[in-house]
Design an enzyme around this catalytic site. Structure first.
Site, PDB file in Angstrom:
ATOM      1  CB  SER A  61     -51.251  17.767 -23.099  1.00  0.00           C
ATOM      2  OG  SER A  61     -51.727  17.484 -24.135  1.00  0.00           O
ATOM      3  CG  ASP A 183     -49.515  14.266 -24.414  1.00  0.00           C
ATOM      4  OD1 ASP A 183     -49.577  14.532 -22.978  1.00  0.00           O
ATOM      5  OD2 ASP A 183     -50.516  14.535 -24.899  1.00  0.00           O
TER       6      ASP A 183
END
Length: 357
Positions: A61, A183
């Site tokens: 991320s 994610d």
């Protein structure tokens, strides 16, 4: 059992280190949304000192975004993205989310930065040609399994989007090779295990929260009670999976297996910034804190990880000759024309003057 060495302001553990053979070195960066401004500060300090002894890079991320700037050798890049772009309404818009859209617009963020501040991927390609590897972690939407992608010019930006697609806030996820990804922090927020699996003997881990922070069980119990019978139950299951994974990773860092050595750089207290919706002053303070922690790491640990010592901040004083030649004074109304460098980010005045402590 291996060794964990905490590196943060006020901790003297790094001062007692003795020289050692680091072996294969990995740099691992945690996600955390806008809290990644702390990581940006640490890595900008590394670039200032031309410190890059790493053989392997892994990020999730915001950690993957920060590492992209580091590998492309663009100091100040990640700070600009976080402070100038992620604070805009085009990226983060709660009203849009209430109306059924995405809370965060990753498509706009990636397209805007790619057109106005492109990554210098040719620099990264030369790094990869020298034998170094960079992996970005994204999580499969079907079974939550973490996947690690080697970025290329063709897929780099898409992998960043996939690694940063927060479930619920970016509703669609990102499709890569026919598979939907979310994610990477869901299953591997800090890919230290993957770094060890790939042969790293020394890990430098940059966190965005104080070390040893765990989730509060009471918080999960309340969320389960509120959402357990609703349509958001899948999101509850996903968060529970993330909590279990995160706790397991934290225990791995605290008690590394075998002869693994982990240097953990982290803020000494919770950051002022939050994952989304941070104020500019909070981001600026956390960036400065990252610079200070990075500087402390270089002064204590950095010299042990590389044959060539990191560049020092202060130059050796210049010896002035006895006979001083005074040049003629410039004309009072002459305009001073400063020399401009073509190097990426080199003319960023905020970066050059940021945190001179």
């Amino acid at each position: 059992m291996g060794q964990r060495i905490p590196v943060t302001l006020g901790n003297i553990a790094p001062l007692s280190l003795r020289p050692f053979q680091p072996g294969r070195i990995a740099l691992v960066c945690e996600g955390g949304g806008q809290r990644g401004i702390f990581t940006a500060g640490v890595l900008d300090e590394f670039m200032r000192a031309q410190f890059n002894p790493f053989d392997l890079y892994l990020g999730t991320s915001a950690g993957a975004q920060n590492l992209s700037a580091f590998i492309c050798n663009q100091p100040g890049y990640a700070r600009k993205v976080i402070m100038r772009y992620t604070t805009k309404r085009e990226f983060f818009d709660p009203l849009r989310f209430v109306r059924g859209g995405n809370l965060i617009d990753l498509d706009w963020l990636v397209e805007a930065t790619a057109s106005q501040m492109p990554l210098q991927m040719d620099t990264a390609a030369r790094l990869f040609d020298s034998g170094k590897s960079f992996y970005m972690c994204a999580c499969r939407q079907d079974d939550y399994a973490p996947n690690y992608f080697l970025p290329t010019k063709q897929n780099w930006l898409d992998v960043i989007r996939a690694s940063s697609a927060i479930p619920g806030f970016y509703r669609s996820g990102v499709s890569l090779e026919g598979i939907n990804y979310l994610d990477g922090g869901i299953s591997d927020a800090i890919p230290v295990k993957e770094a060890a699996r790939q042969g790293a003997k020394t890990l430098v881990v940059i966190r965005t929260v104080p070390s040893q922070m765990y989730y509060t069980p009471q918080w999960f119990k309340r969320m389960e009670r509120w959402l357990g019978d609703s349509s958001l139950q899948p999101l509850v299951n996903l968060v529970q999976h993330h909590e279990t994974s995160y706790r397991d990773i934290q225990q791995f860092i605290e008690k590394p297996p075998g002869k693994l050595r982990i240097f953990e750089i982290y803020p000494p207290k919770p950051l002022h910034s939050i994952a989304l919706g941070s104020r500019i002053p909070a981001l600026r303070e956390d960036y400065k804190l990252g610079r200070l922690c990075g500087r402390y790491f270089l002064a204590t640990v950095g010299k042990l990880l590389t044959e060539k010592a990191p560049l020092t901040r202060h130059l050796v004083p210049v010896v002035t000759p006895e006979s001083i030649v005074i040049p003629p004074a410039p004309v009072a109304n002459d305009t001073l024309v400063a020399e401009v460098s073509d190097a990426p980010q080199a003319n960023d005045p905020t970066f050059n003057n940021e945190d001179l402590a």
